[in-house]
Design a protein around this motif. Sequence first.
Motif, PDB file in Angstrom:
ATOM      1  N   UNK A  14       0.819  -1.215   0.000  1.00  0.00           N
ATOM      2  CA  UNK A  14       0.000   0.000   0.000  1.00  0.00           C
ATOM      3  C   UNK A  14       0.850   1.261   0.000  1.00  0.00           C
ATOM      4  N   UNK A  15       2.162   1.094  -0.036  1.00  0.00           N
ATOM      5  CA  UNK A  15       3.047   2.254  -0.032  1.00  0.00           C
ATOM      6  C   UNK A  15       3.177   2.915   1.316  1.00  0.00           C
ATOM      7  N   UNK A  16       2.882   2.174   2.387  1.00  0.00           N
ATOM      8  CA  UNK A  16       3.009   2.690   3.754  1.00  0.00           C
ATOM      9  C   UNK A  16       4.251   2.084   4.384  1.00  0.00           C
ATOM     10  N   UNK A  17       5.105   2.941   4.935  1.00  0.00           N
ATOM     11  CA  UNK A  17       6.349   2.488   5.546  1.00  0.00           C
ATOM     12  C   UNK A  17       6.215   2.419   7.060  1.00  0.00           C
ATOM     13  N   UNK A  18       6.937   1.475   7.661  1.00  0.00           N
ATOM     14  CA  UNK A  18       6.902   1.293   9.116  1.00  0.00           C
ATOM     15  C   UNK A  18       8.328   1.112   9.617  1.00  0.00           C
ATOM     16  N   UNK A  19       8.731   1.952  10.559  1.00  0.00           N
ATOM     17  CA  UNK A  19      10.062   1.872  11.150  1.00  0.00           C
ATOM     18  C   UNK A  19       9.969   2.154  12.646  1.00  0.00           C
ATOM     19  N   UNK A  20      11.069   1.941  13.341  1.00  0.00           N
ATOM     20  CA  UNK A  20      11.106   2.206  14.784  1.00  0.00           C
ATOM     21  C   UNK A  20      12.436   2.831  15.167  1.00  0.00           C
ATOM     22  N   UNK A  21      12.405   3.610  16.236  1.00  0.00           N
ATOM     23  CA  UNK A  21      13.602   4.160  16.864  1.00  0.00           C
ATOM     24  C   UNK A  21      13.714   3.540  18.250  1.00  0.00           C
ATOM     25  N   UNK A  22      14.886   3.023  18.569  1.00  0.00           N
ATOM     26  CA  UNK A  22      15.105   2.371  19.856  1.00  0.00           C
ATOM     27  C   UNK A  22      16.141   3.158  20.659  1.00  0.00           C
ATOM     28  N   UNK A  23      15.694   4.084  21.506  1.00  0.00           N
ATOM     29  CA  UNK A  23      16.646   4.864  22.311  1.00  0.00           C
ATOM     30  C   UNK A  23      17.268   4.026  23.421  1.00  0.00           C
ATOM     31  N   UNK A  24      18.415   4.516  23.899  1.00  0.00           N
ATOM     32  CA  UNK A  24      18.984   3.999  25.128  1.00  0.00           C
ATOM     33  C   UNK A  24      18.453   4.827  26.290  1.00  0.00           C
ATOM     34  N   UNK A  25      19.326   5.296  27.157  1.00  0.00           N
ATOM     35  CA  UNK A  25      18.898   6.104  28.298  1.00  0.00           C
ATOM     36  C   UNK A  25      18.621   7.531  27.835  1.00  0.00           C
ATOM     37  N   UNK A  26      17.433   8.032  28.170  1.00  0.00           N
ATOM     38  CA  UNK A  26      17.001   9.372  27.769  1.00  0.00           C
ATOM     39  C   UNK A  26      16.524  10.106  29.024  1.00  0.00           C
ATOM     40  N   UNK A  27      16.917  11.345  29.155  1.00  0.00           N
ATOM     41  CA  UNK A  27      16.540  12.154  30.308  1.00  0.00           C
ATOM     42  C   UNK A  27      15.101  12.640  30.123  1.00  0.00           C
ATOM     43  N   UNK A  28      14.147  11.919  30.725  1.00  0.00           N
ATOM     44  CA  UNK A  28      12.739  12.287  30.646  1.00  0.00           C
ATOM     45  C   UNK A  28      12.110  12.148  32.030  1.00  0.00           C
ATOM     46  N   UNK A  29      10.822  12.464  32.114  1.00  0.00           N
ATOM     47  CA  UNK A  29      10.097  12.377  33.381  1.00  0.00           C
ATOM     48  C   UNK A  29       9.761  10.940  33.775  1.00  0.00           C
ATOM     49  N   UNK A  30      10.044   9.990  32.890  1.00  0.00           N
ATOM     50  CA  UNK A  30       9.660   8.607  33.158  1.00  0.00           C
ATOM     51  C   UNK A  30      10.311   8.069  34.426  1.00  0.00           C
ATOM     52  N   UNK A  31      11.508   8.536  34.745  1.00  0.00           N
ATOM     53  CA  UNK A  31      12.189   8.033  35.932  1.00  0.00           C
ATOM     54  C   UNK A  31      11.486   8.510  37.200  1.00  0.00           C
ATOM     55  N   UNK A  32      11.046   9.757  37.186  1.00  0.00           N
ATOM     56  CA  UNK A  32      10.286  10.267  38.330  1.00  0.00           C
ATOM     57  C   UNK A  32       8.979   9.498  38.495  1.00  0.00           C
ATOM     58  N   UNK A  33       8.372   9.119  37.363  1.00  0.00           N
ATOM     59  CA  UNK A  33       7.132   8.349  37.421  1.00  0.00           C
ATOM     60  C   UNK A  33       7.347   6.980  38.051  1.00  0.00           C
ATOM     61  N   UNK A  34       8.590   6.527  38.072  1.00  0.00           N
ATOM     62  CA  UNK A  34       8.914   5.256  38.720  1.00  0.00           C
ATOM     63  C   UNK A  34       9.391   5.450  40.153  1.00  0.00           C
ATOM     64  N   UNK A  35       9.203   6.671  40.675  1.00  0.00           N
ATOM     65  CA  UNK A  35       9.491   6.920  42.076  1.00  0.00           C
ATOM     66  C   UNK A  35      10.901   7.349  42.393  1.00  0.00           C
ATOM     67  N   UNK A  36      11.701   7.657  41.367  1.00  0.00           N
ATOM     68  CA  UNK A  36      13.071   8.092  41.622  1.00  0.00           C
ATOM     69  C   UNK A  36      13.116   9.601  41.838  1.00  0.00           C
ATOM     70  N   UNK A  37      13.875  10.028  42.833  1.00  0.00           N
ATOM     71  CA  UNK A  37      14.078  11.457  43.082  1.00  0.00           C
ATOM     72  C   UNK A  37      15.049  12.002  42.053  1.00  0.00           C
ATOM     73  N   UNK A  38      15.098  13.328  41.865  1.00  0.00           N
ATOM     74  CA  UNK A  38      16.095  13.897  40.939  1.00  0.00           C
ATOM     75  C   UNK A  38      17.517  13.463  41.266  1.00  0.00           C
ATOM     76  N   UNK A  39      17.832  13.367  42.544  1.00  0.00           N
ATOM     77  CA  UNK A  39      19.175  12.945  42.949  1.00  0.00           C
ATOM     78  C   UNK A  39      19.433  11.484  42.556  1.00  0.00           C
ATOM     79  N   UNK A  40      18.418  10.644  42.713  1.00  0.00           N
ATOM     80  CA  UNK A  40      18.565   9.241  42.328  1.00  0.00           C
ATOM     81  C   UNK A  40      18.720   9.097  40.816  1.00  0.00           C
ATOM     82  N   UNK A  41      17.983   9.916  40.070  1.00  0.00           N
ATOM     83  CA  UNK A  41      18.095   9.873  38.604  1.00  0.00           C
ATOM     84  C   UNK A  41      19.509  10.254  38.179  1.00  0.00           C
ATOM     85  N   UNK A  42      20.037  11.324  38.753  1.00  0.00           N
ATOM     86  CA  UNK A  42      21.386  11.754  38.396  1.00  0.00           C
ATOM     87  C   UNK A  42      22.420  10.709  38.801  1.00  0.00           C
TER      88      UNK A  42
END
Length: 256
Positions: free
Chosen positions: A174-202
């Motif tokens: 159908x002429x539709x392309x599908x790809x993915x990007x697989x990041x490693x460690x990225x500085x986002x809010x996801x770590x805080x959502x897992x209960x880590x403090x800013x100090x723990x993230x750093x």
Amino acid sequence: MTDKPFTGRTVVVTGGGTGIGRATALAFAGLGAATVIVTGRRKDRLDETAALSPAVVPVAADVTTEEGTRAVADAVTAAGGTLDVLVHNAGVFRFTPLAALDETAAQEVWDVNVVAPLRLTHRLLPLLRSPGGSIVLVSSRGGHNPGPGSSVYSASKAAVHSFTRSWAAELSASGIRVNAVAPGFVRTEAYAANGLSPEQVEGLFAGVVQGIPLGRVAEAEDIAPWITRLAEPGSDLVTGQVITVDGGMDVGGGAA
């Protein structure tokens, strides 16, 4: 190649209220997209993204549900009815040892990371430009390099890799392309959502950076250009690929 390759185009970015999703939505807007529909469950964060560009349209929706996918489809219809790019960015991670498995948390990971992209793609497929449409999934290096305590998360991202290859094969006619990007460690809010403090993230980042040959963790703005590049018309011979963006972790060579 034009510096505005998405001029007049309509884009959907899930998880567009923060992090990689927000950076990606703004990147598409900067590259000329007429409408960038951002979805997520937190309306306040979506509104913050929308305030940064007139092209961004916030749609609060839980795309693990039929109601949520319908709301996104309605937004695409309101924008003209043709979707050019679908970015599956929404995701959650919960790292727990197998012996301490939380079945509720595990189900949330599977629903958001696997069920949601499957359900939303099915809903939006009739609206996706054919030929010329593009789907980009945001995965993780954990999908091909799992570690201790990440069995459910890594399995969910391995499923994303499977979607990428399977859908690419199925939709190429159908002429539709599908790809993915697989990041490693990225500085986002996801770590805080897992209960880590800013100090723990750093502290975490200070440890993992020793194993990153290029010497730093990624910012969301490091990942967004790879997503837009895979969706550009100039990448029209690229499909079924998982591009790892991890600072060289997969090839090794970092400090011991």
